[in-house]
Each structure stands twice: as C-alpha cells, then as structure tokens.
Write a protein that holds these residues in place. Structure first.
Motif, short mmCIF file in Angstrom:
data_model
loop_
_atom_site.label_atom_id
_atom_site.label_comp_id
_atom_site.label_asym_id
_atom_site.label_seq_id
_atom_site.Cartn_x
_atom_site.Cartn_y
_atom_site.Cartn_z
N GLY A 74 0.83 -1.20 0.00
CA GLY A 74 0.00 0.00 0.00
C GLY A 74 0.86 1.24 0.00
N GLU A 75 0.24 2.37 -0.32
CA GLU A 75 0.99 3.63 -0.39
C GLU A 75 1.66 3.99 0.92
OE1 GLU A 75 -1.12 6.86 -2.19
OE2 GLU A 75 -1.87 5.57 -3.80
N GLN A 76 0.99 3.73 2.03
CA GLN A 76 1.58 4.00 3.34
C GLN A 76 1.91 2.72 4.11
OE1 GLN A 76 -1.50 6.46 3.27
NE2 GLN A 76 -0.06 7.79 2.19
N LYS A 77 2.07 1.62 3.37
CA LYS A 77 2.39 0.32 3.97
C LYS A 77 1.32 -0.07 5.00
CE LYS A 77 6.39 0.21 1.85
NZ LYS A 77 6.50 -0.49 0.62
N GLU A 78 0.07 0.20 4.64
CA GLU A 78 -1.04 -0.04 5.57
C GLU A 78 -1.55 -1.48 5.57
OE1 GLU A 78 -2.79 1.44 1.68
OE2 GLU A 78 -1.11 2.04 2.92
N LEU A 79 -1.12 -2.30 4.63
CA LEU A 79 -1.55 -3.69 4.58
C LEU A 79 -0.36 -4.58 4.92
CD1 LEU A 79 -3.74 -5.79 3.83
CD2 LEU A 79 -2.76 -5.80 1.54
N PHE A 80 -0.54 -5.44 5.92
CA PHE A 80 0.48 -6.42 6.30
C PHE A 80 0.00 -7.78 5.84
CE2 PHE A 80 2.00 -9.51 9.57
CZ PHE A 80 3.34 -9.49 9.21
N ALA A 81 0.87 -8.51 5.16
CA ALA A 81 0.52 -9.85 4.68
C ALA A 81 1.62 -10.83 5.04
CB ALA A 81 0.31 -9.83 3.16
N VAL A 82 1.19 -12.03 5.38
CA VAL A 82 2.09 -13.16 5.55
C VAL A 82 1.71 -14.12 4.43
CG1 VAL A 82 2.77 -15.09 7.03
CG2 VAL A 82 2.32 -12.84 8.03
N HIS A 119 1.39 -21.44 -13.62
CA HIS A 119 2.37 -20.73 -14.43
C HIS A 119 2.07 -20.96 -15.91
CE1 HIS A 119 5.11 -19.93 -10.99
NE2 HIS A 119 4.48 -20.99 -10.51
N GLU A 120 2.65 -20.13 -16.76
CA GLU A 120 2.44 -20.24 -18.21
C GLU A 120 2.84 -21.60 -18.75
OE1 GLU A 120 4.27 -17.00 -20.31
OE2 GLU A 120 3.24 -15.50 -19.09
N ASP A 121 3.82 -22.25 -18.11
CA ASP A 121 4.27 -23.56 -18.59
C ASP A 121 3.42 -24.71 -18.07
OD1 ASP A 121 5.06 -23.57 -15.95
OD2 ASP A 121 7.19 -23.85 -16.35
N GLY A 122 2.33 -24.41 -17.36
CA GLY A 122 1.42 -25.45 -16.88
C GLY A 122 1.73 -25.98 -15.50
N ILE A 123 2.79 -25.48 -14.88
CA ILE A 123 3.13 -25.91 -13.52
C ILE A 123 2.19 -25.23 -12.54
CG2 ILE A 123 4.87 -25.71 -11.71
CD1 ILE A 123 6.99 -26.12 -13.86
N VAL A 124 1.68 -26.01 -11.59
CA VAL A 124 0.75 -25.50 -10.57
C VAL A 124 1.47 -25.52 -9.23
CG1 VAL A 124 -1.46 -25.86 -9.42
CG2 VAL A 124 -1.22 -26.38 -11.87
N ARG A 125 1.41 -24.40 -8.53
CA ARG A 125 1.99 -24.31 -7.18
C ARG A 125 0.94 -23.74 -6.24
NH1 ARG A 125 7.57 -23.06 -9.30
NH2 ARG A 125 8.71 -24.96 -8.79
N LEU A 126 1.17 -23.93 -4.94
CA LEU A 126 0.24 -23.43 -3.92
C LEU A 126 0.83 -22.22 -3.21
CD1 LEU A 126 -0.93 -26.82 -2.40
CD2 LEU A 126 -2.04 -25.44 -4.17
N ILE A 127 -0.07 -21.31 -2.84
CA ILE A 127 0.29 -20.11 -2.09
C ILE A 127 -0.71 -19.98 -0.95
CG2 ILE A 127 0.54 -17.60 -2.15
CD1 ILE A 127 1.07 -17.92 -5.22
N GLY A 128 -0.20 -19.70 0.25
CA GLY A 128 -1.06 -19.45 1.40
C GLY A 128 -0.91 -17.99 1.80
N GLU A 129 -2.01 -17.38 2.23
CA GLU A 129 -1.94 -15.95 2.50
C GLU A 129 -2.88 -15.54 3.64
OE1 GLU A 129 -2.53 -11.83 -0.02
OE2 GLU A 129 -2.32 -13.72 -1.07
N CYS A 130 -2.39 -14.61 4.46
CA CYS A 130 -3.16 -13.96 5.51
C CYS A 130 -2.86 -12.47 5.45
CB CYS A 130 -2.75 -14.47 6.89
SG CYS A 130 -2.72 -16.26 7.06
N GLN A 131 -3.85 -11.64 5.75
CA GLN A 131 -3.64 -10.19 5.67
C GLN A 131 -4.37 -9.48 6.80
OE1 GLN A 131 -5.01 -8.68 1.91
NE2 GLN A 131 -3.97 -10.26 0.75
N MET A 132 -3.82 -8.33 7.17
CA MET A 132 -4.52 -7.45 8.10
C MET A 132 -4.15 -6.00 7.78
SD MET A 132 -2.83 -7.35 11.97
CE MET A 132 -2.39 -9.04 12.17
N ILE A 133 -5.11 -5.11 8.02
CA ILE A 133 -4.88 -3.67 7.86
C ILE A 133 -4.21 -3.18 9.13
CG2 ILE A 133 -5.97 -1.42 7.52
CD1 ILE A 133 -6.37 -3.17 5.10
N VAL A 134 -3.06 -2.51 8.99
CA VAL A 134 -2.32 -2.06 10.17
C VAL A 134 -2.03 -0.56 10.14
CG1 VAL A 134 -1.23 -4.31 10.56
CG2 VAL A 134 -0.08 -2.62 9.12
N GLY A 135 -2.46 0.13 9.10
CA GLY A 135 -2.09 1.53 8.90
C GLY A 135 -2.55 2.49 9.99
#
Length: 187
Positions: A74-82, A119-135
């Motif tokens: 974010g513009e003021q680094k207001e979003l924290f994500a793991v 991915h464009e080459d057909g490879i599938v990977r997993l991503i885990g994500e959590c977020q909070m507003i901290v600004g």
C-alpha cells in the motif's frame, strides 16, 4: 518498540503469565503500534527463525519446501501480509485433486487461505496468505500473536498437505538418499 518475549505464543508449551504491572509492562492494555519491518524482524528473531530480506525489501523465512514472506503493501504500507510460497510442483492434470484438498483446508481452518497459481508452462503451485490492515495501528499483543500464529499455520499447512497426499514416505526416501539418487543410505 521492543517485544515482550512473554507475549510470543509458545505453540503448546504453557508459559507463566505475569500479573498486572509485572513483567516490565505497566498495568493496562498493550500499546497500539503501527507495525513495520523492524518490528517483524524483532519478532522473527525472538521466535528464533532464520530470515533474510529479499530484493523488494520483504522479510522471508525459509523452510525446506517453502518460504514465508512478511510484507507491507500500500501507499503507506497499511496492509500487512504473511504469504507462504510452497515449492512442490503439481501438473494441470493434478489440479482438480489439489483444488478439492485446498477447498477442504479453507473450509476447516481460518488461515492461511490457500490458492493455486498456474504458471504459463502449466506448472501449478500453492500459495497461502493472511492479511490485516495495520495503517491506523493495531494492539501490539494482537499483532505479535497473530503473526506468530499465521507463521505456525503456514508450517501446519505443509504438514497437512504432505499427509493428505500421502507424500511422507517419498519425502523420507528423498532425505535418506546419498545425494546421487541411489537407495536410502544405511545407518
């Protein structure tokens, strides 16, 4: 701002809780802080996690098979994500099975929410994500506990998916090789 070590979750080992006014902190609610990379670095150090800073300035803690990133956006680094990036590769043919599994995970757990990236080459990977507003600020104890729990949950997902896919023996076999793809080494 320094982190009170007693406020870091132990993930199963009970720790004595100081009474009001004890433990070097005044009685009353914990302070409200606007978290930044310095605070996260202190937390990772106190959790004794190996970490580095990548070329974009995000903190990253590596595990075998995945990496967990701690990032402010974010513009003021207001979003924290793991965000956890899991290295295991899946094919497009495996994607329906993987989607069923991560739907199960997402229904049964609070975090991380896991999704696929193809991915464009057909490879599938997993991503885990959590977020909070901290600004606008966040309770220090809440931030510490949540960040530590998100980290632990990212590790927990890797263990869960290995179990659900029946990969534990494959991993043990790979760890037991002599590095040249031969049979497992003898003890």
């Amino acid at each position: 701002m320094s982190i009170d070590p007693s406020s870091i979750p132990s993930f199963g080992v009970p720790q004595p809780q100081p009474g009001p006014g004890q433990g070097g902190r005044p009685a009353g609610p914990p302070p409200i802080v606007v978290p930044d990379a310095k605070l996260v670095t202190q937390l990772l150090d106190q959790m004794q996690l190996k970490h580095a800073t990548d070329e974009e300035g995000d903190l990253v803690a590596p595990w075998e098979g995945f990496r967990v990133y701690y990032m402010f956006r974010g513009e003021q680094k207001e979003l924290f994500a793991v965000r956890a990036f899991y290295d295991r590769v899946y094919t497009l043919e495996q994607k329906p099975e993987i989607l069923d599994l991560i739907d199960e995970w997402n229904r049964e757990t609070l975090w991380p929410k896991v999704y696929t990236h193809t991915h464009e080459d057909g490879i599938v990977r997993l991503i885990g994500e959590c977020q909070m507003i901290v600004g606008t600020g966040v309770n220090l104890d809440y931030f510490i506990t949540t960040t530590a729990n998100w980290t632990q949950a990212s590790v927990g997902f890797e263990q869960w998916i290995v179990e659900r896919l029946g990969l534990q023996q494959d991993i043990e076999d790979a760890e037991g090789t002599d590095g040249e793809g031969d049979a497992p080494s003898e003890d």
